[in-house]
Design a protein around this motif. Structure first.
Motif, short mmCIF file in Angstrom:
data_model
loop_
_atom_site.label_atom_id
_atom_site.label_comp_id
_atom_site.label_asym_id
_atom_site.label_seq_id
_atom_site.Cartn_x
_atom_site.Cartn_y
_atom_site.Cartn_z
N ASP A 33 0.82 -1.21 0.00
CA ASP A 33 0.00 0.00 0.00
C ASP A 33 0.86 1.27 0.00
N TYR A 34 2.06 1.16 -0.56
CA TYR A 34 2.93 2.33 -0.67
C TYR A 34 2.49 3.19 -1.87
N PRO A 35 2.82 4.47 -1.87
CA PRO A 35 2.45 5.34 -2.99
C PRO A 35 3.37 5.12 -4.20
N THR A 36 3.34 3.92 -4.75
CA THR A 36 4.11 3.55 -5.93
C THR A 36 3.14 2.90 -6.92
N PRO A 37 3.52 2.73 -8.18
CA PRO A 37 2.58 2.20 -9.17
C PRO A 37 1.94 0.86 -8.80
N ASP A 38 2.69 -0.05 -8.18
CA ASP A 38 2.07 -1.33 -7.81
C ASP A 38 1.93 -1.50 -6.30
N GLY A 39 2.22 -0.44 -5.55
CA GLY A 39 2.02 -0.46 -4.10
C GLY A 39 3.18 -1.03 -3.31
N GLU A 57 2.57 -9.31 3.56
CA GLU A 57 2.48 -9.09 4.99
C GLU A 57 2.47 -7.59 5.28
N GLU A 58 2.37 -7.25 6.54
CA GLU A 58 2.32 -5.85 6.93
C GLU A 58 3.65 -5.16 6.59
N ARG A 59 3.58 -3.86 6.45
CA ARG A 59 4.79 -3.08 6.23
C ARG A 59 5.80 -3.31 7.35
N ARG A 60 7.08 -3.22 7.00
CA ARG A 60 8.13 -3.19 8.01
C ARG A 60 8.40 -1.74 8.37
N PRO A 61 8.65 -1.45 9.63
CA PRO A 61 8.96 -0.06 9.98
C PRO A 61 10.26 0.39 9.34
#
Length: 327
Positions: free
Chosen positions: A209-215, A279-283
C-alpha cells in the motif's frame, strides 16, 4: 599495477579481483575468509588475515612493501544491519578499526591510493526519493554509521598525508558476473526469494500500500559486474588524476524496480511459481529509494550496462550452479 584487495574473496570483491586479473594487473587478496571463499580469488595471491586484528598493521605494511603495491581497494567489513544493531561495539571495531589499520599500513609504506567500499546506508531514510551525493547523511544503524565514519577517516587522511581516495556508495547489488561468483549470503531480496523458493515456500512482500505504481517499495538494483567495473573506473581515475573533482560517488542505475517487479522477474526467468505472500509493512522502509548516478558518469565516465532482466538471469544461473539447485 599491483593492487591489494581487502575482502577480495567475498561477493563483490571477487568480481573486482577477476576483472583486475583479466586486464593483467598483479592482485594480492587479503581476507579472513569468514564470509569469503579462497576458490573465488582465481590466480590472485591470497593472504588470510583479519585486517581489524591487533597485529594486522605490521603484516599489511610488510605485504604492501614486498609486493610494491600501488593502490588498495578496501572491501573488508561486516555488513549485516541487524547484527550491527545487536553488536555496535564490534561493528565499529571491525569496520572502522580495520580501515584504520589498513590506512596506517599504507601511510607507513607510502601507498597513497584507496578505493573505499561505502554504502547507500549512510543516507539512512532521506526525504528525497532520488538521492544525490549531497543528500544529508543520517544513517539509522551502526553499519551505516561505520561507513560514514570511514569516509570521514579517509578525508582526514587526505588532509594529513595526501591520501588519494574515492568512496563508492552502493545501492542494491545483485546478480553474478560468473555462475561461480553468485551472492553466497541470503541477506538481500533476490537471494532471499530464491532461498524461499528452494525451501518450497512463497516469497514475502512487506506492504503493498505504498504510494508507488504497484504499491510495493521501489529500489535501485545494480548488477554486481557493473559495480565491479565502477571500482576499476575509480581506481584508474585516481592514478591518472592528481586532483580528482569529487571523492564520493553513488553507484546505481538511476532508475528503480519495485519489489513485486523483482519477484515477478524471478518467476519468469526460473519458470517457478513465485507468487508472493503479502504481509504488513516493516517499519522504516521508504517507498522509493533510487540513486542519482549522474556524478559518476560525468567524472568517471561510468554507467550501468545491465538492467533488471540481466541481473535476475545471472542470479538464477548462479543459484542453479550452487549446492541448492532447484528442480
Amino acid at each position: 599495477m599491483s593492487i591489494l584487495v581487502t575482502g577480495g574473496a567475498g561477493y563483490i570483491g571477487a568480481h573486482v579481483v577477476r576483472l583486475l586479473l583479466e586486464r593483467g594487473d598483479e592482485v594480492i587478496v587479503v581476507d579472513d575468509l569468514s564470509t569469503g571463499s579462497a576458490e573465488r580469488v582465481g590466480d590472485a595471491s591470497l593472504m588470510q588475515l583479519d585486517v581489524a586484528a591487533a597485529d594486522a598493521r605490521d603484516q599489511l605494511e610488510l605485504v604492501l612493501r614486498e609486493r610494491g603495491v600501488t593502490a588498495v581497494i578496501h572491501f573488508a567489513a561486516r555488513k549485516q544491519v541487524g547484527e550491527s544493531v545487536e553488536q555496535p561495539e564490534w561493528y565499529y571495531q571491525q569496520n572502522v578499526g580495520g580501515l584504520a589499520n589498513v590506512l596506517t599500513a599504507m601511510r607507513a609504506a607510502d601507498v597513497r591510493t584507496m578505493i573505499f567500499s561505502s554504502s547507500a546506508a549512510v543516507y539512512g531514510m532521506p526525504p528525497d526519493q532520488v538521492v544525490t551525493e549531497d543528500t544529508v547523511c543520517r544513517p539509522i544503524n551502526p553499519y551505516g554509521q561505520t561507513k560514514l565514519v570511514g569516509e570521514w577517516l579517509l578525508s582526514a587522511a587526505e588532509t594529513a598525508w595526501g591520501l588519494n581516495w574515492a568512496g563508492l556508495r552502493y545501492f542494491n547489488v545483485a546478480g553474478a558476473g560468473r555462475p561461480e561468483l553468485g551472492d553466497p549470503a541470503v541477506l538481500n531480496l533476490v537471494p532471499m526469494v530464491l532461498d524461499r523458493l528452494a525451501r518450497g515456500e512463497r516469497p514475502k512482500i512487506f506492504g503493498e500500500d505504498y504510494p508507488t505504481p504497484d504499491g510495493t517499495c521501489i529500489r535501485d538494483y545494480i548488477h554486481v559486474l557493473d559495480l565491479a567495473h565502477a571500482h576499476l573506473a575509480a581506481m584508474d581515475h585516481l592514478t591518472a588524476e592528481q586532483a580528482p573533482i569529487e571523492r564520493i560517488f553513488n553507484v546505481g542505475t538511476g532508475s528503480g524496480a519495485s519489489v513485486r517487479q523483482v519477484i515477478d522477474a524471478i518467476g519468469e526467468v526460473s519458470g517457478l511459481d513465485a507468487r508472493a505472500e503479502v504481509e504488513e509493512r516493516r517499519p522504516g522502509d521508504p517507498p522509493r529509494l533510487v540513486a542519482d548516478a549522474s556524478r559518476i558518469g560525468l567524472v568517471l565516465g561510468w554507467q550501468a550496462q545491465h538492467g533488471l532482466q540481466d541481473i535476475i538471469a545471472s542470479a538464477w544461473e548462479a543459484w542453479q550452479a550452487g549446492p541448492r539447485r532447484i528442480g
